[in-house]
Design a protein around this motif. Structure first.
Motif, PDB file in Angstrom:
ATOM      1  N   PHE A  80      -2.130   3.417  -0.920  1.00 42.73           N
ATOM      2  CA  PHE A  80      -1.928   3.190   0.879  1.00 42.73           C
ATOM      3  C   PHE A  80      -1.160   2.007   0.668  1.00 42.73           C
ATOM      4  CE2 PHE A  80      -3.131   1.059   4.544  1.00 42.73           C
ATOM      5  CZ  PHE A  80      -2.887   2.363   4.996  1.00 42.73           C
ATOM      6  N   ARG A  81      -0.614   1.261  -0.213  1.00 46.50           N
ATOM      7  CA  ARG A  81       0.559   0.364   0.477  1.00 46.50           C
ATOM      8  C   ARG A  81       1.775   1.124  -0.202  1.00 46.50           C
ATOM      9  NH1 ARG A  81      -0.389  -4.867  -3.479  1.00 46.50           N
ATOM     10  NH2 ARG A  81       1.795  -5.135  -1.908  1.00 46.50           N
ATOM     11  N   ILE A  82       1.710   1.374  -1.361  1.00 44.16           N
ATOM     12  CA  ILE A  82       2.975   2.349  -2.437  1.00 44.16           C
ATOM     13  C   ILE A  82       3.131   3.333  -1.312  1.00 44.16           C
ATOM     14  CG2 ILE A  82       3.417   3.792  -4.137  1.00 44.16           C
ATOM     15  CD1 ILE A  82       2.416   2.059  -6.142  1.00 44.16           C
ATOM     16  N   ALA A  83       1.973   4.297  -0.643  1.00 40.87           N
ATOM     17  CA  ALA A  83       3.064   5.156   0.032  1.00 40.87           C
ATOM     18  C   ALA A  83       3.282   4.730   1.940  1.00 40.87           C
ATOM     19  CB  ALA A  83       1.493   6.112   0.427  1.00 40.87           C
ATOM     20  N   ARG A  84       2.600   4.211   2.234  1.00 42.84           N
ATOM     21  CA  ARG A  84       3.398   2.812   3.073  1.00 42.84           C
ATOM     22  C   ARG A  84       5.091   3.126   2.851  1.00 42.84           C
ATOM     23  NH1 ARG A  84      -0.144   1.044   7.353  1.00 42.84           N
ATOM     24  NH2 ARG A  84       1.419  -0.365   7.555  1.00 42.84           N
ATOM     25  N   LEU A  85       4.581   1.937   1.749  1.00 43.68           N
ATOM     26  CA  LEU A  85       6.434   1.595   1.733  1.00 43.68           C
ATOM     27  C   LEU A  85       7.273   2.830   0.961  1.00 43.68           C
ATOM     28  CD1 LEU A  85       7.769  -0.372  -0.263  1.00 43.68           C
ATOM     29  CD2 LEU A  85       7.235   0.638  -2.248  1.00 43.68           C
ATOM     30  N   LEU A  86       7.155   4.215   0.174  1.00 41.60           N
ATOM     31  CA  LEU A  86       7.682   5.448   0.033  1.00 41.60           C
ATOM     32  C   LEU A  86       7.632   5.689   1.419  1.00 41.60           C
ATOM     33  CD1 LEU A  86       6.779   6.287  -3.432  1.00 41.60           C
ATOM     34  CD2 LEU A  86       8.996   4.777  -2.677  1.00 41.60           C
ATOM     35  N   GLY A  87       7.600   5.935   2.128  1.00 43.07           N
ATOM     36  CA  GLY A  87       6.841   6.246   3.615  1.00 43.07           C
ATOM     37  C   GLY A  87       7.940   5.783   4.394  1.00 43.07           C
ATOM     38  N   GLY A  88       7.815   4.078   4.635  1.00 41.19           N
ATOM     39  CA  GLY A  88       9.161   3.817   5.047  1.00 41.19           C
ATOM     40  C   GLY A  88      10.688   4.037   4.767  1.00 41.19           C
ATOM     41  N   LEU A  89      10.569   3.430   3.869  1.00 44.29           N
ATOM     42  CA  LEU A  89      11.997   4.071   3.570  1.00 44.29           C
ATOM     43  C   LEU A  89      12.710   5.622   3.406  1.00 44.29           C
ATOM     44  CD1 LEU A  89      12.056   2.265  -0.160  1.00 44.29           C
ATOM     45  CD2 LEU A  89      12.398   1.425   1.367  1.00 44.29           C
ATOM     46  N   THR A  90      11.547   5.919   3.952  1.00 47.74           N
ATOM     47  CA  THR A  90      11.926   7.583   3.437  1.00 47.74           C
ATOM     48  C   THR A  90      12.332   7.617   5.481  1.00 47.74           C
ATOM     49  OG1 THR A  90      11.288   8.849   2.140  1.00 47.74           O
ATOM     50  CG2 THR A  90      11.561  10.469   3.793  1.00 47.74           C
ATOM     51  N   LEU A  91      11.804   7.296   5.742  1.00 46.10           N
ATOM     52  CA  LEU A  91      11.503   7.221   7.451  1.00 46.10           C
ATOM     53  C   LEU A  91      13.491   6.023   6.947  1.00 46.10           C
ATOM     54  CD1 LEU A  91       8.588   6.253   8.980  1.00 46.10           C
ATOM     55  CD2 LEU A  91      10.336   8.054   8.847  1.00 46.10           C
ATOM     56  N   CYS A  92      13.767   5.065   6.659  1.00 45.15           N
ATOM     57  CA  CYS A  92      14.598   4.383   7.058  1.00 45.15           C
ATOM     58  C   CYS A  92      16.523   5.099   7.156  1.00 45.15           C
ATOM     59  CB  CYS A  92      15.123   3.224   6.074  1.00 45.15           C
ATOM     60  SG  CYS A  92      13.640   1.601   7.273  1.00 45.15           S
ATOM     61  N   GLY A  93      15.418   6.463   5.660  1.00 49.03           N
ATOM     62  CA  GLY A  93      16.612   6.818   5.552  1.00 49.03           C
ATOM     63  C   GLY A  93      17.362   7.950   6.070  1.00 49.03           C
TER      64      GLY A  93
END
Length: 200
Positions: free
Chosen positions: A3-16
């Motif tokens: 769950f935390r990894i998904a939030r990390l990668l999803g968050g970075l994608t939103l930043c991009g």
């Protein structure tokens, strides 16, 4: 952990996506992205690839400051840059001013929410934030460190041809409150993180 990894990668994608939206709007970028765009303009390298390179160089400055990168730090450098360049392959500058303004406004929102997700996953801060905290540990106030870093990046980027404008001002005044609000709602509780560590 998943769950935390998904939030990390999803968050970075939103930043991009947020940064790419502002690039496509062509109305001004945040300070670091003015620098990235300036270098990209001079070299012909994609702005996302430049972001990765600059992020790697900033990480080198962590060593004398004794900052420790986490997995989120490394992911920040790579994922955001890749997402920017991939997004700009399909996202062009709109012909209408209204659409450009919409993209410009969406940029800080996406970046702010994305920051809440990735910082709130507790995998480590981004390289630029770590530079600020490292300087703060050396006795420089956070406000002075952050302002000095941002102004320096903005000035160099502007001299290299990066876009400074409405978007720059919008990003500067909105990103702090947006990240603060996002962290309040999107941070994984520390006791959950500690529980995962204890289970190991």
């Amino acid at each position: 952990m998943t769950f935390r990894i998904a939030r990390l990668l999803g968050g970075l994608t939103l930043c991009g996506w947020g940064i790419a939206s502002m690039v496509a709007a062509d109305l001004g970028l945040g300070p670091w992205d003015v620098l990235h765009e300036g270098v990209a303009t001079r070299t012909g390298i994609g702005i996302g690839a430049v972001s990765i390179g600059v992020g790697a160089l900033v990480l080198l400055a962590w060593f004398p400051l004794r900052e420790r990168p986490g997995p989120g730090t490394i992911a920040n450098v790579i994922v955001i840059g890749v997402v920017i360049d991939l997004t700009l392959l399909v996202l062009d500058t709109p012909s209408s001013l209204a659409a450009r303004l919409a993209l410009c406004a969406a940029g800080p929102i996406l970046f702010g929410v994305g920051s809440g997700f990735y910082l709130g996953s507790h995998f480590g801060s981004g390289p630029r934030d770590g530079l600020m905290t490292g300087l703060a540990r050396r006795g420089i106030s956070v406000a002075v460190a952050r302002t000095g870093i941002e102004v320096t990046a903005l000035a160099i980027g502007w001299m290299l041809g990066g876009t400074v404008g409405l978007g720059t001002v919008l990003f500067a005044v909105s990103i702090g409150p947006l990240v603060q609000l996002s962290l309040r709602w999107l941070t994984v509780p520390v006791d959950e993180v500690e529980g995962v560590r204890s289970a190991r």
